[in-house]
Motif scaffolding. Structure first.
Motif, PDB file in Angstrom:
ATOM      1  N   LEU A 146      61.358 -20.598  38.571  1.00  0.00           N
ATOM      2  CA  LEU A 146      61.118 -21.495  37.439  1.00  0.00           C
ATOM      3  C   LEU A 146      60.188 -20.799  36.456  1.00  0.00           C
ATOM      4  CD1 LEU A 146      60.385 -24.886  39.303  1.00  0.00           C
ATOM      5  CD2 LEU A 146      62.597 -23.987  38.506  1.00  0.00           C
ATOM      6  N   VAL A 147      60.609 -20.715  35.202  1.00  0.00           N
ATOM      7  CA  VAL A 147      59.847 -19.987  34.190  1.00  0.00           C
ATOM      8  C   VAL A 147      59.072 -20.949  33.300  1.00  0.00           C
ATOM      9  CG1 VAL A 147      60.011 -18.413  32.214  1.00  0.00           C
ATOM     10  CG2 VAL A 147      61.527 -18.100  34.190  1.00  0.00           C
ATOM     11  N   GLY A 173      68.288 -26.657  52.030  1.00  0.00           N
ATOM     12  CA  GLY A 173      67.999 -25.538  52.930  1.00  0.00           C
ATOM     13  C   GLY A 173      67.489 -24.292  52.222  1.00  0.00           C
ATOM     14  N   LEU A 174      67.095 -24.407  50.944  1.00  0.00           N
ATOM     15  CA  LEU A 174      66.500 -23.279  50.223  1.00  0.00           C
ATOM     16  C   LEU A 174      64.983 -23.434  50.253  1.00  0.00           C
ATOM     17  CD1 LEU A 174      69.462 -23.464  49.074  1.00  0.00           C
ATOM     18  CD2 LEU A 174      68.545 -22.452  46.985  1.00  0.00           C
ATOM     19  N   THR A 175      64.281 -22.331  50.505  1.00  0.00           N
ATOM     20  CA  THR A 175      62.826 -22.473  50.675  1.00  0.00           C
ATOM     21  C   THR A 175      62.020 -21.492  49.835  1.00  0.00           C
ATOM     22  OG1 THR A 175      62.942 -20.983  52.573  1.00  0.00           O
ATOM     23  CG2 THR A 175      63.041 -23.353  53.028  1.00  0.00           C
ATOM     24  N   GLU A 176      62.686 -20.599  49.150  1.00  0.00           N
ATOM     25  CA  GLU A 176      61.938 -19.536  48.460  1.00  0.00           C
ATOM     26  C   GLU A 176      61.820 -19.824  46.962  1.00  0.00           C
ATOM     27  OE1 GLU A 176      63.470 -15.591  49.093  1.00  0.00           O
ATOM     28  OE2 GLU A 176      61.992 -14.779  47.688  1.00  0.00           O
ATOM     29  N   LEU A 177      60.617 -20.213  46.571  1.00  0.00           N
ATOM     30  CA  LEU A 177      60.352 -20.592  45.179  1.00  0.00           C
ATOM     31  C   LEU A 177      59.378 -19.609  44.543  1.00  0.00           C
ATOM     32  CD1 LEU A 177      60.490 -22.691  42.829  1.00  0.00           C
ATOM     33  CD2 LEU A 177      58.635 -23.928  43.990  1.00  0.00           C
ATOM     34  N   VAL A 178      59.721 -19.137  43.343  1.00  0.00           N
ATOM     35  CA  VAL A 178      58.798 -18.284  42.589  1.00  0.00           C
ATOM     36  C   VAL A 178      58.551 -18.933  41.233  1.00  0.00           C
ATOM     37  CG1 VAL A 178      58.406 -16.013  41.546  1.00  0.00           C
ATOM     38  CG2 VAL A 178      59.604 -16.184  43.743  1.00  0.00           C
ATOM     39  N   LEU A 179      57.290 -19.059  40.876  1.00  0.00           N
ATOM     40  CA  LEU A 179      56.910 -19.696  39.612  1.00  0.00           C
ATOM     41  C   LEU A 179      56.382 -18.631  38.667  1.00  0.00           C
ATOM     42  CD1 LEU A 179      54.976 -22.681  41.243  1.00  0.00           C
ATOM     43  CD2 LEU A 179      57.318 -22.711  40.337  1.00  0.00           C
ATOM     44  N   VAL A 180      57.027 -18.532  37.502  1.00  0.00           N
ATOM     45  CA  VAL A 180      56.564 -17.588  36.496  1.00  0.00           C
ATOM     46  C   VAL A 180      55.651 -18.330  35.527  1.00  0.00           C
ATOM     47  CG1 VAL A 180      57.244 -16.011  34.644  1.00  0.00           C
ATOM     48  CG2 VAL A 180      58.686 -16.225  36.692  1.00  0.00           C
ATOM     49  N   ALA A 181      54.376 -17.987  35.548  1.00  0.00           N
ATOM     50  CA  ALA A 181      53.388 -18.558  34.613  1.00  0.00           C
ATOM     51  C   ALA A 181      53.558 -20.060  34.404  1.00  0.00           C
ATOM     52  CB  ALA A 181      53.460 -17.824  33.272  1.00  0.00           C
ATOM     53  N   PRO A 182      53.432 -20.840  35.459  1.00  0.00           N
ATOM     54  CA  PRO A 182      53.505 -22.298  35.271  1.00  0.00           C
ATOM     55  C   PRO A 182      52.277 -22.783  34.507  1.00  0.00           C
ATOM     56  CG  PRO A 182      52.794 -21.792  37.511  1.00  0.00           C
ATOM     57  CD  PRO A 182      53.127 -20.466  36.859  1.00  0.00           C
ATOM     58  N   LYS A 183      52.440 -23.851  33.728  1.00  0.00           N
ATOM     59  CA  LYS A 183      51.309 -24.363  32.949  1.00  0.00           C
ATOM     60  C   LYS A 183      50.204 -24.888  33.876  1.00  0.00           C
ATOM     61  CE  LYS A 183      52.608 -24.452  28.417  1.00  0.00           C
ATOM     62  NZ  LYS A 183      53.593 -23.355  28.552  1.00  0.00           N
ATOM     63  N   LEU A 184      50.575 -25.668  34.876  1.00  0.00           N
ATOM     64  CA  LEU A 184      49.602 -26.262  35.795  1.00  0.00           C
ATOM     65  C   LEU A 184      50.132 -26.171  37.217  1.00  0.00           C
ATOM     66  CD1 LEU A 184      48.852 -29.606  33.888  1.00  0.00           C
ATOM     67  CD2 LEU A 184      47.187 -27.781  34.290  1.00  0.00           C
ATOM     68  N   ASP A 207      53.315 -13.476  36.837  1.00  0.00           N
ATOM     69  CA  ASP A 207      53.089 -13.562  35.395  1.00  0.00           C
ATOM     70  C   ASP A 207      54.365 -13.426  34.578  1.00  0.00           C
ATOM     71  OD1 ASP A 207      50.351 -13.857  35.671  1.00  0.00           O
ATOM     72  OD2 ASP A 207      50.063 -11.681  35.836  1.00  0.00           O
ATOM     73  N   THR A 208      55.316 -12.649  35.083  1.00  0.00           N
ATOM     74  CA  THR A 208      56.500 -12.357  34.266  1.00  0.00           C
ATOM     75  C   THR A 208      57.779 -12.510  35.087  1.00  0.00           C
ATOM     76  OG1 THR A 208      56.557 -10.018  34.871  1.00  0.00           O
ATOM     77  CG2 THR A 208      55.198 -10.623  32.955  1.00  0.00           C
ATOM     78  N   LEU A 209      58.871 -12.727  34.371  1.00  0.00           N
ATOM     79  CA  LEU A 209      60.167 -12.812  35.034  1.00  0.00           C
ATOM     80  C   LEU A 209      60.539 -11.482  35.675  1.00  0.00           C
ATOM     81  CD1 LEU A 209      62.753 -14.350  35.723  1.00  0.00           C
ATOM     82  CD2 LEU A 209      63.617 -13.862  33.435  1.00  0.00           C
ATOM     83  N   GLU A 210      60.158 -10.385  35.045  1.00  0.00           N
ATOM     84  CA  GLU A 210      60.449  -9.074  35.635  1.00  0.00           C
ATOM     85  C   GLU A 210      59.889  -8.978  37.059  1.00  0.00           C
ATOM     86  OE1 GLU A 210      59.521  -9.521  32.559  1.00  0.00           O
ATOM     87  OE2 GLU A 210      60.474  -8.110  31.179  1.00  0.00           O
ATOM     88  N   GLN A 211      58.677  -9.460  37.234  1.00  0.00           N
ATOM     89  CA  GLN A 211      58.074  -9.420  38.565  1.00  0.00           C
ATOM     90  C   GLN A 211      58.849 -10.300  39.548  1.00  0.00           C
ATOM     91  OE1 GLN A 211      54.178 -10.600  36.854  1.00  0.00           O
ATOM     92  NE2 GLN A 211      53.289  -9.046  38.238  1.00  0.00           N
ATOM     93  N   ALA A 212      59.279 -11.459  39.051  1.00  0.00           N
ATOM     94  CA  ALA A 212      59.953 -12.423  39.929  1.00  0.00           C
ATOM     95  C   ALA A 212      61.288 -11.905  40.441  1.00  0.00           C
ATOM     96  CB  ALA A 212      60.145 -13.747  39.192  1.00  0.00           C
ATOM     97  N   ILE A 213      61.929 -11.055  39.646  1.00  0.00           N
ATOM     98  CA  ILE A 213      63.276 -10.613  40.037  1.00  0.00           C
ATOM     99  C   ILE A 213      63.304  -9.153  40.476  1.00  0.00           C
ATOM    100  CG2 ILE A 213      64.451 -12.266  38.524  1.00  0.00           C
ATOM    101  CD1 ILE A 213      64.912  -9.947  36.549  1.00  0.00           C
ATOM    102  N   VAL A 242      69.671 -12.719  46.030  1.00  0.00           N
ATOM    103  CA  VAL A 242      70.196 -13.471  44.897  1.00  0.00           C
ATOM    104  C   VAL A 242      69.134 -14.449  44.389  1.00  0.00           C
ATOM    105  CG1 VAL A 242      72.000 -15.058  44.116  1.00  0.00           C
ATOM    106  CG2 VAL A 242      72.528 -13.303  45.834  1.00  0.00           C
ATOM    107  N   ALA A 243      69.005 -14.544  43.074  1.00  0.00           N
ATOM    108  CA  ALA A 243      68.058 -15.490  42.481  1.00  0.00           C
ATOM    109  C   ALA A 243      68.717 -16.281  41.360  1.00  0.00           C
ATOM    110  CB  ALA A 243      66.842 -14.746  41.927  1.00  0.00           C
ATOM    111  N   PHE A 244      68.270 -17.518  41.214  1.00  0.00           N
ATOM    112  CA  PHE A 244      68.665 -18.351  40.077  1.00  0.00           C
ATOM    113  C   PHE A 244      67.415 -18.642  39.259  1.00  0.00           C
ATOM    114  CE2 PHE A 244      72.188 -19.031  42.932  1.00  0.00           C
ATOM    115  CZ  PHE A 244      73.280 -19.195  42.097  1.00  0.00           C
ATOM    116  N   VAL A 245      67.513 -18.439  37.944  1.00  0.00           N
ATOM    117  CA  VAL A 245      66.350 -18.582  37.069  1.00  0.00           C
ATOM    118  C   VAL A 245      66.536 -19.784  36.146  1.00  0.00           C
ATOM    119  CG1 VAL A 245      64.875 -17.412  35.390  1.00  0.00           C
ATOM    120  CG2 VAL A 245      66.170 -16.052  37.072  1.00  0.00           C
TER     121      VAL A 245
END
Lengths: 254, 254
Positions: free
Chosen positions: A9-10, A29-40, A64-70, A110-113
């Motif tokens: 989530l960006v 059944g999905l458990t892997e969440l990455v947050l790109v610079a969430p506001k709070l 901090d960035t989408l590049e890092q997340a993917i 595989v990731a969904f953004v």
């Protein structure tokens, strides 16, 4: 079944949406969440909306960035509205779910953004993705809430997994539900219809002009229903009761 | 594309969930919402969460009972967790979406019913439905938020419509054969069950230890069968005949 697909989530504004997305993921059944610079984040609203999926939030990675997340991903889908002037390959959610499954079988990550609540993903961010995924929404109003979009995508990823797993065992999962009671046989049904006919005659309910019409209708009805044993016993018991009463009455009127 | 499938929410506690469900519906082209005894409605939270789907809320109908909400429906799906002790036929969301499409092509009114946030639908409410629909969730945590469940179901209903429209040739319209007679409504069935109960009582066929057991079985049976008009008339005519006979006999024995 833990499904190894990452959700990213960006720049999410509302922590409630992060919580709802976590819940949506975990139900599938999905458990892997990455947050790109969430506001709070972390935030009370996120935890409250995550409900039983708080482990997804606890284990979420914040970058901090989408590049890092993917960085470690081999296949990245960016969620976008259906048409963009700068076209990348677009696939619908179902196709993307199947692609995610196939790639994961080949050990690809595989990731969904998913983008911001108000503006989605920027063009730069979409260009970091290999493919765009859209949910076929109504032309009049197509704006899914971000957690709802995560729900649909996670659902399709899960369905692709389930279908492939089912397919390995040569099953046809459609419509055939397991039933909790024994189903009766054709022989049982022959007795059943004979009993009904006797009962209908006893209460003068057969059409004299077309006596077989009613039995034909009943056979069509119960033939498509497929009776189980308790239902069968119930209806035969009822016929028996009505028959006994009709015979008693006939004796009395004699 | 406006899709003529009704969404019914029973006893919803949080107005925010009503709003989110309305939004979920509208993104998929569904606009007909019926609320059964909502705790708070209209409410600011509902309007806020509905976002661009406020028309769905404006046009929502509020009724007191589920019976009223489904009175004119020919096919009613109740959302439930995957297993229940008293089983009705269970289909997954995808199959239900296809069934909804096929039935609507035959001019049947189709509804999906969603229960309370904390307890879902009661057994009595589930018995009013012809079929149960489940979303294949993870075994570890399967509790979708009600609006998320509406999103998935509405998505599958829409996908079924899109697929059928896209594949105009050479398609297999999924298991549900067009029926040659009018199917009866839920309101008809309420009268049907009342008539049967009266008849069963008249011939002393209700179990005194568990008088509701037999009606429960009959509802399960005829609920999954879906009666057409001639079958309905036939069975009601039969009840009428048996009742008349039982009453005649009772008078005679007085």
């Amino acid at each position: 079944m833990n499904i190894d697909t990452r959700i990213i989530l960006v720049n999410t504004t509302l922590p409630a949406n992060i919580g709802s997305a976590a819940r949506a993921m975990k139900t599938m059944g999905l458990t892997e969440l990455v947050l790109v610079a969430p506001k709070l984040f972390p935030h009370f609203d996120a935890s409250a909306l995550a409900s039983g999926a708080s482990s997804v939030l606890t284990n979420a990675r914040v970058v901090d960035t989408l590049e890092q997340a993917i960085a470690d991903c081999q296949l990245v889908f960016g969620a976008s509205a259906r048409s963009r002037t700068i076209g990348l390959p677009q696939v619908d959610a179902r196709t993307a779910g199947m692609a995610a499954y196939a790639q994961q079988q080949a050990n690809a990550k595989v990731a969904f953004v998913f983008g911001r609540e108000d503006r989605g993903l920027s063009n730069e961010e979409l260009q970091l993705c290999h493919s765009h995924v859209f949910i076929p929404t109504d032309s009049e109003y197509g704006v899914l809430n971000v957690a709802a979009a995560v729900q649909v995508i996670a659902y399709e990823v899960r369905m692709a997994h389930l279908q492939q797993q089912g397919a390995t065992e040569n099953t046809m999962p459609v419509q055939l539900v397991p039933w909790d009671e024994e189903l009766v046989s054709s022989e049982d049904m022959a007795q059943f219809y004979a009993h009904w006919q006797q009962t209908l005659e006893a209460v003068d309910f057969l059409d004299p002009d077309n006596p077989r019409q009613i039995m034909t209708r009943l056979k069509r009805l119960f033939g498509r229903t497929r009776l189980d044993r308790p239902e069968y016993n119930l209806l035969r018991g009822f016929c028996k009761r009505v028959l006994a009463m009709a015979n008693g009455q006939n004796q009395r009127s004699m």
